[in-house]
Design a protein around this motif. Structure first.
Motif, PDB file in Angstrom:
ATOM      1  N   ALA A  52     -70.590 -33.241 -14.387  1.00 40.18           N
ATOM      2  CA  ALA A  52     -71.509 -32.115 -14.595  1.00 40.18           C
ATOM      3  C   ALA A  52     -72.673 -32.515 -15.505  1.00 40.18           C
ATOM      4  O   ALA A  52     -73.840 -32.206 -15.225  1.00 40.18           O
ATOM      5  CB  ALA A  52     -70.753 -30.928 -15.183  1.00 40.18           C
ATOM      6  N   LEU A  53     -72.358 -33.209 -16.602  1.00 38.73           N
ATOM      7  CA  LEU A  53     -73.423 -33.616 -17.537  1.00 38.73           C
ATOM      8  C   LEU A  53     -74.389 -34.604 -16.910  1.00 38.73           C
ATOM      9  O   LEU A  53     -75.553 -34.687 -17.323  1.00 38.73           O
ATOM     10  CB  LEU A  53     -72.796 -34.230 -18.792  1.00 38.73           C
ATOM     11  CG  LEU A  53     -71.993 -33.290 -19.694  1.00 38.73           C
ATOM     12  CD1 LEU A  53     -71.383 -34.064 -20.857  1.00 38.73           C
ATOM     13  CD2 LEU A  53     -72.872 -32.148 -20.204  1.00 38.73           C
ATOM     14  N   SER A  54     -73.923 -35.349 -15.916  1.00 40.78           N
ATOM     15  CA  SER A  54     -74.808 -36.327 -15.271  1.00 40.78           C
ATOM     16  C   SER A  54     -75.944 -35.655 -14.513  1.00 40.78           C
ATOM     17  O   SER A  54     -76.898 -36.323 -14.108  1.00 40.78           O
ATOM     18  CB  SER A  54     -74.008 -37.216 -14.302  1.00 40.78           C
ATOM     19  OG  SER A  54     -73.607 -36.486 -13.150  1.00 40.78           O
ATOM     20  N   GLY A  68     -80.911 -28.873  -5.455  1.00 41.34           N
ATOM     21  CA  GLY A  68     -80.282 -28.666  -6.758  1.00 41.34           C
ATOM     22  C   GLY A  68     -78.914 -28.041  -6.625  1.00 41.34           C
ATOM     23  O   GLY A  68     -78.224 -28.219  -5.620  1.00 41.34           O
ATOM     24  N   PHE A  69     -78.519 -27.273  -7.653  1.00 45.15           N
ATOM     25  CA  PHE A  69     -77.213 -26.633  -7.714  1.00 45.15           C
ATOM     26  C   PHE A  69     -77.370 -25.168  -8.070  1.00 45.15           C
ATOM     27  O   PHE A  69     -78.296 -24.798  -8.810  1.00 45.15           O
ATOM     28  CB  PHE A  69     -76.339 -27.259  -8.821  1.00 45.15           C
ATOM     29  CG  PHE A  69     -75.959 -28.687  -8.598  1.00 45.15           C
ATOM     30  CD1 PHE A  69     -74.867 -29.025  -7.807  1.00 45.15           C
ATOM     31  CD2 PHE A  69     -76.676 -29.716  -9.208  1.00 45.15           C
ATOM     32  CE1 PHE A  69     -74.499 -30.351  -7.617  1.00 45.15           C
ATOM     33  CE2 PHE A  69     -76.321 -31.037  -9.031  1.00 45.15           C
ATOM     34  CZ  PHE A  69     -75.227 -31.362  -8.225  1.00 45.15           C
ATOM     35  N   ASP A  70     -76.444 -24.335  -7.579  1.00 46.44           N
ATOM     36  CA  ASP A  70     -76.233 -23.047  -8.217  1.00 46.44           C
ATOM     37  C   ASP A  70     -74.966 -23.191  -9.054  1.00 46.44           C
ATOM     38  O   ASP A  70     -74.384 -24.282  -9.134  1.00 46.44           O
ATOM     39  CB  ASP A  70     -76.172 -21.901  -7.202  1.00 46.44           C
ATOM     40  CG  ASP A  70     -75.018 -22.021  -6.213  1.00 46.44           C
ATOM     41  OD1 ASP A  70     -74.122 -22.862  -6.431  1.00 46.44           O
ATOM     42  OD2 ASP A  70     -75.021 -21.273  -5.220  1.00 46.44           O
ATOM     43  N   GLY A 118     -71.871 -24.251  -7.111  1.00 44.48           N
ATOM     44  CA  GLY A 118     -72.109 -25.558  -6.499  1.00 44.48           C
ATOM     45  C   GLY A 118     -71.951 -26.692  -7.502  1.00 44.48           C
ATOM     46  O   GLY A 118     -71.458 -27.776  -7.157  1.00 44.48           O
ATOM     47  N   LEU A 119     -72.348 -26.457  -8.746  1.00 46.85           N
ATOM     48  CA  LEU A 119     -72.183 -27.475  -9.783  1.00 46.85           C
ATOM     49  C   LEU A 119     -70.702 -27.727 -10.041  1.00 46.85           C
ATOM     50  O   LEU A 119     -70.291 -28.876 -10.251  1.00 46.85           O
ATOM     51  CB  LEU A 119     -72.874 -27.023 -11.073  1.00 46.85           C
ATOM     52  CG  LEU A 119     -72.809 -28.001 -12.248  1.00 46.85           C
ATOM     53  CD1 LEU A 119     -73.519 -29.310 -11.919  1.00 46.85           C
ATOM     54  CD2 LEU A 119     -73.403 -27.374 -13.516  1.00 46.85           C
ATOM     55  N   MET A 120     -69.880 -26.679 -10.000  1.00 44.11           N
ATOM     56  CA  MET A 120     -68.442 -26.853 -10.194  1.00 44.11           C
ATOM     57  C   MET A 120     -67.824 -27.634  -9.028  1.00 44.11           C
ATOM     58  O   MET A 120     -66.949 -28.482  -9.237  1.00 44.11           O
ATOM     59  CB  MET A 120     -67.745 -25.495 -10.325  1.00 44.11           C
ATOM     60  CG  MET A 120     -68.182 -24.652 -11.515  1.00 44.11           C
ATOM     61  SD  MET A 120     -67.940 -25.429 -13.129  1.00 44.11           S
ATOM     62  CE  MET A 120     -69.649 -25.905 -13.503  1.00 44.11           C
ATOM     63  N   VAL A 121     -68.273 -27.348  -7.809  1.00 40.05           N
ATOM     64  CA  VAL A 121     -67.781 -28.093  -6.641  1.00 40.05           C
ATOM     65  C   VAL A 121     -68.020 -29.587  -6.847  1.00 40.05           C
ATOM     66  O   VAL A 121     -67.134 -30.420  -6.629  1.00 40.05           O
ATOM     67  CB  VAL A 121     -68.481 -27.605  -5.355  1.00 40.05           C
ATOM     68  CG1 VAL A 121     -68.156 -28.537  -4.177  1.00 40.05           C
ATOM     69  CG2 VAL A 121     -68.050 -26.179  -5.007  1.00 40.05           C
ATOM     70  N   TYR A 122     -69.224 -29.930  -7.276  1.00 43.95           N
ATOM     71  CA  TYR A 122     -69.586 -31.331  -7.481  1.00 43.95           C
ATOM     72  C   TYR A 122     -68.799 -31.951  -8.635  1.00 43.95           C
ATOM     73  O   TYR A 122     -68.285 -33.076  -8.524  1.00 43.95           O
ATOM     74  CB  TYR A 122     -71.082 -31.432  -7.753  1.00 43.95           C
ATOM     75  CG  TYR A 122     -71.564 -32.833  -8.011  1.00 43.95           C
ATOM     76  CD1 TYR A 122     -71.483 -33.816  -7.030  1.00 43.95           C
ATOM     77  CD2 TYR A 122     -72.120 -33.175  -9.243  1.00 43.95           C
ATOM     78  CE1 TYR A 122     -71.929 -35.111  -7.261  1.00 43.95           C
ATOM     79  CE2 TYR A 122     -72.570 -34.463  -9.486  1.00 43.95           C
ATOM     80  CZ  TYR A 122     -72.469 -35.434  -8.497  1.00 43.95           C
ATOM     81  OH  TYR A 122     -72.903 -36.715  -8.740  1.00 43.95           O
ATOM     82  N   ALA A 123     -68.696 -31.228  -9.745  1.00 45.38           N
ATOM     83  CA  ALA A 123     -68.033 -31.775 -10.929  1.00 45.38           C
ATOM     84  C   ALA A 123     -66.560 -32.080 -10.654  1.00 45.38           C
ATOM     85  O   ALA A 123     -66.073 -33.179 -10.940  1.00 45.38           O
ATOM     86  CB  ALA A 123     -68.166 -30.799 -12.096  1.00 45.38           C
ATOM     87  N   ALA A 170     -69.737 -31.421  -2.764  1.00 48.17           N
ATOM     88  CA  ALA A 170     -68.927 -32.444  -3.420  1.00 48.17           C
ATOM     89  C   ALA A 170     -69.672 -33.759  -3.596  1.00 48.17           C
ATOM     90  O   ALA A 170     -69.270 -34.598  -4.397  1.00 48.17           O
ATOM     91  CB  ALA A 170     -67.643 -32.683  -2.626  1.00 48.17           C
ATOM     92  N   ASN A 171     -70.748 -33.945  -2.860  1.00 48.26           N
ATOM     93  CA  ASN A 171     -71.476 -35.210  -2.915  1.00 48.26           C
ATOM     94  C   ASN A 171     -72.736 -35.159  -3.760  1.00 48.26           C
ATOM     95  O   ASN A 171     -73.397 -36.172  -3.948  1.00 48.26           O
ATOM     96  CB  ASN A 171     -71.831 -35.656  -1.491  1.00 48.26           C
ATOM     97  CG  ASN A 171     -70.594 -35.874  -0.648  1.00 48.26           C
ATOM     98  OD1 ASN A 171     -69.693 -36.595  -1.044  1.00 48.26           O
ATOM     99  ND2 ASN A 171     -70.522 -35.228   0.505  1.00 48.26           N
ATOM    100  N   GLY A 172     -73.096 -33.975  -4.269  1.00 51.62           N
ATOM    101  CA  GLY A 172     -74.279 -33.898  -5.117  1.00 51.62           C
ATOM    102  C   GLY A 172     -75.129 -32.680  -4.829  1.00 51.62           C
ATOM    103  O   GLY A 172     -74.711 -31.749  -4.130  1.00 51.62           O
TER     104      GLY A 172
END
Length: 450
Positions: A319-321, A357-359, A362-367, A334-336
């Motif tokens: 997430a921080l990345s 970007g993310f909502d 979506g950020l949680m899915v990626y993290a 899941a891929n970004g």
């Protein structure tokens, strides 16, 4: 802001301090979030009084705008629920259709095998009529109850060979299997039809929910437009005052410089945190994770955390990345980051559909994909993606949620020390922020990794 300054100095000083706050508001930053530098001497009491009134008005309008934007973001996330439900229903329909097609194809193959066996039996029975005593054949067939019975009688009378008897047995078995396979195929087709009916109902409900969410967002947008016009008028008047008062203009420049320096410091801190997270992630191999199909319940994990790293820390680093990545409603998998989608309101006004970007969900899915945990793309379903613990037992790597009467509308990742990382709302970026312990925070956290 005016009340915070107090009246310890003359109107000139008050006006100049308020001008500093106005400068911050003009830059799009709530005055309450900043500290103005001390005012210089100069200016007029009249100008200061009007500046004070305008800054008070701007502060109120900015608070209204922040609240409206937050509410609009909440409606956007609720619309994600409709999108997730519809996508999941469509996926179930496609799966049942594939299953039905596979079952029907198998039934057709079995039926073809049965027909081949029947043809073989027909051929040698006809030959028996042509080559043997018809009376004997007739006697053998009289009162029979099926192919196997025929085979048994003919074999007893020495009229069939072992191979022909096997053909009869094969035909009888094939006929029974064909009937069973056809029954299974019909049942599968009925299941597919039922799934399609349920999906249509889900799609209609999702459409209504999405429409309601979009109407709510559109209403928020209309209010935002009205408040923005009032703020613009106040800002224009402040600019006119600054143009006629050198002291006010100088104070504005100093406030802008202070704000710019603070923003540079924040950007530098975010960049350092982002680079450190990416470096930690680079120490281990990234998992191969595919984007899950959203569903009301989380799908099974795929992939794993980089070797030797704590899974929760891996999720946090993932997430921080993305600190600084733009918010895009509907974005992220899941891929970004991915391109956002239309919401019919605030997100469209910010051009989210044309951004990558993310909502928040979506950020949680990626993290969590970094640790092999697949999540649906809606915060309300993510709340059920793991064990729940009381809020006061939160620890780094937990998901925090905010909800109102309509359901969960926001999610963020807890970092520890009452800090979190989130994709907040349209017009902003992924950021670290203090946890908002307001009356909408859900009193439990979700721990997907156990």
């Amino acid at each position: 802001m005016a009340r915070a300054v107090g009246r310890s100095r003359a109107g000139t000083a008050t006006g100049l301090v308020l001008a500093c706050a106005a400068a911050l508001l003009l830059a799009g930053v709530p005055a309450s979030a900043q500290t103005a530098p001390p005012p210089p001497p100069g200016g007029t009491a009249a100008a200061g009084a009007e500046v004070g009134r305008l800054v008070g008005q701007l502060s109120t309008l900015q608070t209204q705008l922040d609240g409206l934007a937050e509410k609009a973001g909440q409606r956007q996330e609720l619309a994600n629920r409709a999108v997730a439900d519809d996508t999941a229903a469509r996926g179930r329909v496609e799966q049942t259709r594939r299953d039905a097609a596979t079952t029907r194809a198998a039934a057709d193959r079995v039926a073809a095998d049965a027909e081949s066996a029947r043809t073989r039996v027909d051929t040698w029975v006809a030959a028996q009529y042509q080559q043997a005593d018809a009376a004997s054949i007739g006697t053998a067939l009289a009162g029979t109850r099926g192919p196997q019975d025929v085979a048994d009688r003919l074999q007893l009378q020495g009229l069939v060979t072992a191979e022909q008897s096997a053909d009869l047995e094969s035909y009888e078995n094939a006929r029974v299997e064909a009937a069973n396979s056809d029954s299974r195929a019909r049942a599968a087709a009925a299941d597919a039809a039922d799934a399609a009916t349920r999906a249509a109902a889900t799609r209609d409900a999702a459409g209504r929910e999405l429409g309601a969410a979009r109407n709510a967002v559109a209403d928020q947008q209309r209010q935002i437009t009205g408040v923005t016009a009032q703020r613009q008028a106040a800002q224009t008047r402040l600019a006119q005052l600054e143009a006629s008062d050198a002291a006010l203009a100088a104070q504005r420049r100093r406030a802008e410089a202070a704000q710019a320096a603070q923003q540079r410091a924040q950007d530098s801190a975010d960049a350092a945190a982002r680079d450190a997270a990416r470096a930690r992630l680079a120490r281990g191999p990234a998992p191969a994770v595919s984007t899950p199909t959203p569903s009301p319940s989380p799908s099974s994990p795929s992939g794993s955390a980089p070797s030797g790293q704590d899974p929760a820390q891996t999720v946090i680093d993932r997430a921080l990345s993305e600190l600084g990545t733009t918010y895009a409603w509907g974005g992220g998998d899941a891929n970004g980051p991915t391109q956002g989608i239309h919401d019919g309101g605030v997100a469209d006004a910010f051009g989210d559909f044309d951004k990558t970007g993310f909502d928040c969900s979506g950020l949680m899915v990626y993290a969590f994909a970094a640790a092999g945990k697949s999540l649906p793309h809606y915060s309300g379903y993510q709340e059920d993606a793991g064990a729940k613990y009381p809020l006061d037992q939160r620890k780094a790597g937990d998901m925090l949620f905010w909800a109102d009467d309509d359901g969960v509308h926001h999610v963020a990742l807890y970092l520890g020390d009452d800090k979190m990382v989130e994709a907040p709302e349209s017009g902003k970026v992924v950021r670290i922020a203090p946890v908002r312990f307001d009356d909408e925070i859900v009193p439990t956290v979700t721990r997907p990794l156990g």
